[in-house]
Motif scaffolding. Sequence first.
Motif, PDB file in Angstrom:
ATOM      1  N   HIS A  92       0.783  -1.250   0.000  1.00 47.53           N
ATOM      2  CA  HIS A  92       0.000   0.000   0.000  1.00 47.53           C
ATOM      3  C   HIS A  92       0.811   1.296   0.000  1.00 47.53           C
ATOM      4  O   HIS A  92       0.252   2.353  -0.279  1.00 47.53           O
ATOM      5  N   GLY A 152       1.223  -4.784   6.600  1.00 44.85           N
ATOM      6  CA  GLY A 152       2.224  -4.885   7.663  1.00 44.85           C
ATOM      7  C   GLY A 152       1.808  -5.792   8.812  1.00 44.85           C
ATOM      8  O   GLY A 152       0.836  -6.543   8.721  1.00 44.85           O
ATOM      9  N   ASP A 185      -0.171  -4.246  12.113  1.00 42.39           N
ATOM     10  CA  ASP A 185       0.721  -3.443  12.964  1.00 42.39           C
ATOM     11  C   ASP A 185       0.005  -2.500  13.936  1.00 42.39           C
ATOM     12  O   ASP A 185       0.683  -1.931  14.808  1.00 42.39           O
ATOM     13  N   ASP A 241      -4.286  -1.025   8.203  1.00 42.65           N
ATOM     14  CA  ASP A 241      -2.870  -1.037   8.576  1.00 42.65           C
ATOM     15  C   ASP A 241      -2.578   0.178   9.470  1.00 42.65           C
ATOM     16  O   ASP A 241      -3.243   1.203   9.375  1.00 42.65           O
ATOM     17  N   LEU A 242      -1.565   0.031  10.317  1.00 44.55           N
ATOM     18  CA  LEU A 242      -1.154   1.134  11.201  1.00 44.55           C
ATOM     19  C   LEU A 242      -0.847   2.407  10.422  1.00 44.55           C
ATOM     20  O   LEU A 242      -1.093   3.519  10.889  1.00 44.55           O
ATOM     21  N   HIS A 243      -0.258   2.203   9.231  1.00 41.89           N
ATOM     22  CA  HIS A 243       0.231   3.331   8.431  1.00 41.89           C
ATOM     23  C   HIS A 243      -0.779   3.736   7.363  1.00 41.89           C
ATOM     24  O   HIS A 243      -1.573   2.913   6.913  1.00 41.89           O
TER      25      HIS A 243
END
Length: 342
Positions: A124, A291, A249, A162-164
């Motif tokens: 991503h 992640g 994550d 995702d965390l990001h």
Amino acid sequence: MKVGIVYDEIFLKHHPGSYHPERPERLVKTLERLAQEDVSPLTEYLSPRKAKKEEILWNHSESHYERVAATAGKTAVQLDPDTATSEDSFEAALYAVGAQFVALDEIFKENYKAIFCLVRPPGHHAETDQAMGFCLFNNVALAAHYAIKVLKLSRVLIVDWDLHHGNGTQRSFYHTSEILYFSTHQFPYYPGTGRMEEVGHGEGEGFTINVPLPAGCGDAEYLLIFKEVLKPIALEYRPEIVMISAGFDPYREDPLGGMQVSTEGFGALAGIIQEIAEETCGGRILLTLEGGYSLTGLSESIAEVIKVLAGTKKPQASPPPSGLGQELVSQARKFFSKYWKL
Ligand SMILES: [Zn+2]
């Protein structure tokens, strides 16, 4: 119905460096967990195919494709400060993209409702012209292109938990309403994009939904946002398939993150997305691994998500009410009510 898993050993042959957190053990540990008897009967394994160059070019420039292709057979090439390749990384990246296409074909043949692409490298952060943040080609973006170009869909929902922030995915579809991109992410944090004000442009305005979150958010906040912001928007959009950029994550012990999501929390998020998919598109869900760097958090959370999607486990997380969650929800609802009935 069983959950399909698209996997091949080629995904273990991408080595970004000995101390890199995005390492083959992530999949080894996950496969071991999925082989245990509480999950194994719920899954069926499928083989990916290799994506063709012209398919990669749906989302990436020719110069980017050639830059990644040129890494083939070389021991180590650094493509950006976080992103390196080994001999077989290019091959693995082509199969990671092709995995999405196999999964989509199987879902639309009605052989499965939900398929999890257990792939590396992740996707991503990959921009049209740049490898970035452990990512070479943007797997989920290419899946969405396939859905539009080959399967002739016109409304695809991508949920990126995702965390990001998925900067690459956002940018690929910033100008179109054919893809609704929804992301929750730690903010401010890598890669720096994903402010709420980034809403899309032109025909795409209102079809990028960013809910940036302060560090420390857990099940209470994530679940409330998925129920009170994502769900009403998604039901109004009526996607023809839901894709999940499934990064683990945000897990409470992830070494790269500052979030507090539990294993059960990921199952509950999947449960909310399953409700959306059942109400709008016959339950069709494509998950692709992004992640997740705690091996325990990653493998246990994927097992939990599969149990929920296969219907053998009701989502377990029941967090206490959270003032922060309510504040984040009311802020997002107020902001996005310009575009959606919230
Ligand atoms: Zn991530």
